[in-house]
Design a protein around this motif. Structure first.
Motif, PDB file in Angstrom:
ATOM      1  N   TRP A 153       0.239  -1.384   0.295  1.00  0.00           N
ATOM      2  CA  TRP A 153      -0.032   0.115  -0.030  1.00  0.00           C
ATOM      3  C   TRP A 153       1.256   1.037  -0.145  1.00  0.00           C
ATOM      4  O   TRP A 153       2.144   1.526   0.172  1.00  0.00           O
ATOM      5  CB  TRP A 153      -1.042   0.160   1.162  1.00  0.00           C
ATOM      6  N   LEU A 154       0.361   2.025  -0.691  1.00  0.00           N
ATOM      7  CA  LEU A 154       1.148   3.007  -0.779  1.00  0.00           C
ATOM      8  C   LEU A 154       0.537   4.541   0.275  1.00  0.00           C
ATOM      9  O   LEU A 154      -1.017   4.911   0.384  1.00  0.00           O
ATOM     10  CB  LEU A 154       0.548   3.921  -2.457  1.00  0.00           C
ATOM     11  N   TYR A 155       1.280   5.237   1.371  1.00  0.00           N
ATOM     12  CA  TYR A 155       0.595   6.353   1.766  1.00  0.00           C
ATOM     13  C   TYR A 155       1.359   7.850   1.480  1.00  0.00           C
ATOM     14  O   TYR A 155       2.690   7.428   1.044  1.00  0.00           O
ATOM     15  CB  TYR A 155       1.375   6.235   3.122  1.00  0.00           C
ATOM     16  N   THR A 268       6.135   2.878   1.143  1.00  0.00           N
ATOM     17  CA  THR A 268       5.121   2.608   1.371  1.00  0.00           C
ATOM     18  C   THR A 268       4.806   0.642   2.235  1.00  0.00           C
ATOM     19  O   THR A 268       5.723   0.623   3.313  1.00  0.00           O
ATOM     20  CB  THR A 268       5.261   1.247  -0.098  1.00  0.00           C
ATOM     21  N   VAL A 269       4.112   0.024   2.367  1.00  0.00           N
ATOM     22  CA  VAL A 269       3.768  -0.841   3.469  1.00  0.00           C
ATOM     23  C   VAL A 269       2.965  -2.183   3.028  1.00  0.00           C
ATOM     24  O   VAL A 269       1.870  -1.817   2.400  1.00  0.00           O
ATOM     25  CB  VAL A 269       2.659  -0.244   4.835  1.00  0.00           C
ATOM     26  N   GLU A 270       3.892  -2.861   4.214  1.00  0.00           N
ATOM     27  CA  GLU A 270       2.619  -4.677   2.802  1.00  0.00           C
ATOM     28  C   GLU A 270       1.591  -4.851   4.055  1.00  0.00           C
ATOM     29  O   GLU A 270       1.472  -4.833   5.435  1.00  0.00           O
ATOM     30  CB  GLU A 270       3.804  -5.541   3.792  1.00  0.00           C
ATOM     31  N   GLU A 271       1.013  -5.225   3.504  1.00  0.00           N
ATOM     32  CA  GLU A 271      -0.728  -5.937   4.100  1.00  0.00           C
ATOM     33  C   GLU A 271      -0.786  -6.126   4.850  1.00  0.00           C
ATOM     34  O   GLU A 271      -1.180  -5.653   5.931  1.00  0.00           O
ATOM     35  CB  GLU A 271      -1.032  -6.997   2.890  1.00  0.00           C
ATOM     36  N   SER A 272       0.487  -6.926   6.059  1.00  0.00           N
ATOM     37  CA  SER A 272       0.806  -7.217   7.122  1.00  0.00           C
ATOM     38  C   SER A 272       0.707  -6.195   7.838  1.00  0.00           C
ATOM     39  O   SER A 272       0.986  -7.202   9.038  1.00  0.00           O
ATOM     40  CB  SER A 272       1.715  -8.644   6.921  1.00  0.00           C
TER      41      SER A 272
END
Length: 331
Positions: A153-155, A268-272
């Motif tokens: 995911w992009l933040y 960016t962040v992984e779903e987990s």
């Protein structure tokens, strides 16, 4: 008569609180600092030039603040704790009022973020401010640009485009001024480096960068380093009230995507790790906003959606380039 040594002694060797890990600071041939055990040193450098990054109307206090803040933003993007600052200041002449205000802005932001000015240099020439900032972080924990993966995911950490809008208004690119001009100018002159957030993202973000040249330009660095693409949901871009009340929707999107000087974090962040991110940032007044997702590389590295539908956006440029108007030497 003032000289470079008087300037250093009077304006820059007066920080109220010095870090305990500064063994030797201003006043010797070099500074000596003590890095914590099992930590690594992070070093960043940035230059502000009058006529390029600021003009003669920019308050000296703002120049002092910004020259530190932009470097702390780079440290934040690496997840580092700011520690030590070196300043190289080139002055056309000695203006005591300007120096007082510049030094005040510099010392204020250093004191707020807990870093110490430990040395530098002064010389005569066109007004130029170069700062080297050093920070530290636990070994192996640095945030980098090359860890984004498809599905992440992009933040972004806060509103985009305000500084660029302020510059446009003050340089009279719009026919009428915004009622929000003062807030916009503060965003331009006094950026807030997301230092605490950057440190919180260690072990949570898969990739990170600060937005200095425009979201698209800086995001492209992550995409290139990671070998991925991205899809941005335009309706989720964080836009300030000043932005939405001044520009049309389309112009606001373009400004948010391409304007520089925001100094927010893009990561960016992984779903987990999304739940962990929510927990870490729950207390923040301005929480990071998810604006899209990382994709596999396609023909277009960055695509757009608006309310779930594919959207084509006319973009004049992707971000700031210092050498955009300089032709390459064919030799």
């Amino acid at each position: 008569m003032q000289n470079e040594f008087n300037i250093i002694e009077h304006y820059f060797k007066r920080q109220e609180k010095q870090r305990s890990d500064v063994v030797i600071g201003i006043g010797d041939d070099g500074a000596v600092t003590q890095v914590q055990p099992e930590h690594q040193l992070v070093t960043v450098t940035d230059t502000l030039v009058e006529g390029v990054h600021f003009d003669q109307t920019t308050p000296a206090r703002a120049v002092g603040h910004k020259c530190i803040a932009v470097n702390l933003s780079d440290l934040a993007a690496m997840g580092a704790e700011p520690c030590w600052i070196s300043l190289a200041l080139t002055l056309p002449d000695i203006d005591e009022l300007w120096l007082n205000e510049f030094a005040a802005g510099l010392h204020e932001v250093c004191q707020y973020y807990g870093c110490t000015l430990i040395g530098g240099d002064t010389t005569r020439g066109p007004l130029t401010v170069t700062v080297t900032a050093q920070g530290q972080l636990p070994t192996g924990s640095a945030l980098t640009r090359d860890g984004a993966k498809a599905g992440d995911w992009l933040y972004v950490s806060g509103p985009l485009g305000d500084a660029g809008l302020a510059l446009d208004i003050t340089q009279q690119r719009y026919p009428k001024a915004s009622p929000h001009l003062q807030k916009l100018v503060e965003r331009l002159h006094y950026p807030t480096p997301r230092v605490a957030l950057g440190q919180s993202l260690r072990g949570v973000a898969s990739a990170c960068i600060d937005v200095s040249d425009g979201l698209l330009a800086d995001l492209q660095h992550i995409l290139s380093a990671s070998g991925v693409g991205a899809e941005i949901e335009l309706d989720r871009l964080p836009l300030s009230l000043a932005m939405t009340e001044t520009l049309s929707q389309e112009d606001a999107f373009v400004k948010a995507l391409t304007a520089g000087d925001d100094y927010e974090l893009c990561f960016t962040v992984e779903e987990s790790n999304r739940g962990r991110l929510e927990t870490l940032t729950a207390h923040l007044k301005n929480r990071p906003v998810c604006i899209g997702r990382i994709q596999k590389v396609a023909s277009e590295p960055i695509t757009f959606k608006l309310f779930g539908e594919e959207y084509t956006l006319s973009l004049p440029r992707s971000g700031y380039n210092h050498f955009a108007n300089i032709e390459a030497d064919p030799s």
